[in-house]
Design an enzyme around this catalytic site. Sequence first.
Site, PDB file in Angstrom:
ATOM      1  N   HIS A 222       0.833  -1.194   0.000  1.00 26.36           N
ATOM      2  CA  HIS A 222       0.000   0.000   0.000  1.00 26.36           C
ATOM      3  C   HIS A 222       0.876   1.254   0.000  1.00 26.36           C
ATOM      4  CE1 HIS A 222      -2.955  -2.879   1.593  1.00 26.36           C
ATOM      5  NE2 HIS A 222      -3.873  -2.061   1.141  1.00 26.36           N
ATOM      6  N   ASP A 292      -4.666  -6.707  -7.141  1.00 27.45           N
ATOM      7  CA  ASP A 292      -4.826  -5.900  -5.946  1.00 27.45           C
ATOM      8  C   ASP A 292      -5.021  -4.456  -6.426  1.00 27.45           C
ATOM      9  OD1 ASP A 292      -4.984  -5.220  -3.272  1.00 27.45           O
ATOM     10  OD2 ASP A 292      -3.153  -6.260  -2.695  1.00 27.45           O
TER      11      ASP A 292
END
Length: 373
Positions: A222, A292
């Site tokens: 992230h 993702d």
Amino acid sequence: MKTSLLVALLSLLLCSPAQAAPSPQPDSLSLKIGQMLMIGFRGMDAKEGSSIAADISQRGIGGVVLFDYDVPSKSPVRNIESAEQVRRLASELQRLSAIPLLVAIDQEGGRVCRLKPSRGFPPTVSAAHLGALDNADSTRQAAGSTAALLKSLGVNMNLAPVVDLNVNPNNPVIGKLDRSFSADPAVIARQARIFVDTFHRHGVIAALKHFPGHGSSTTDTHKDFTDVTATWSRTELAPYRRLIREGYGDPVMTAHVFNARLDSLYPATLSKATVSGLLRDELGFRGVVISDDMQMKAIADRYGLEEAIRLAIDAGVDVLIFGNNVSYDPDIASKATTIIRHLVEKGAISPERIDESYRRIMALKTRTILERP
């Protein structure tokens, strides 16, 4: 469901590449591209004139992903307020779409849980807790509670279970958050099998993640580039290998981890060697591959949007997630759609490659959303 459109879509789905397929709408390329996008958005409803309403009704996106917290604005106001509100939102979203939507959520249990007790939802337990017990009845009960809740809300896809090995207990995004069932691949495969089977009994689609393994990482995709070259081992493939051999056909989600032993240039989501070579050719997976979040910094900080989209599709990814919750761009679906069309028109991506993804997505939707009770 609009019956005539569904018949046309299924006719297109069942045609072989050599056959002439009927066009389900004036521009079938737009329809196919739209189905390859899963978008996050802001709002407790799907009002006419909102960006998500336009993304569904005009751009034909194939899925949405719901969050309880808006990270860019640091606000608890996002998509989830109460059970009744989520149920209403899911219904509104589906009514906007000519093709059934994938309405997805990350409801893993424990700390990664979008439907929280503070909003009136039942408490959950983590994968680490269930893996430590390794008791089929306990896991079945936990999975059943989650699946029944999602089904009642109109959420038809859970981006779970996590099948990453707990190789590094200090991993900031897996081990430290208790998201892994175990360091033992046999325990993970057993637990994941129960979750998947239980989801199916309730009409919920699963998604194994994060391929080819995120459990040994020391950083968070992230936030930054994540290199697992020195820590990853092929043992991390074992749960995928076993579940695929046993007939697993729901989606697999890729990780943004970089592993020079698998691809010296690209992280897994953008790696043809990893997605097409390892997952499809070596492990024999024939289902939908989901990325993702493409806005996570491991991708977004190192690749331009067009380059990332091109590489992911060329790698073999079928559904691109833009969660809009690392950064927020209300126009991301429009931008992605335009980019993919441009890539096809200039020959950087072949129409046949788009067709492959479309057929896999429609096969999933036909088998799950349309056939499951």
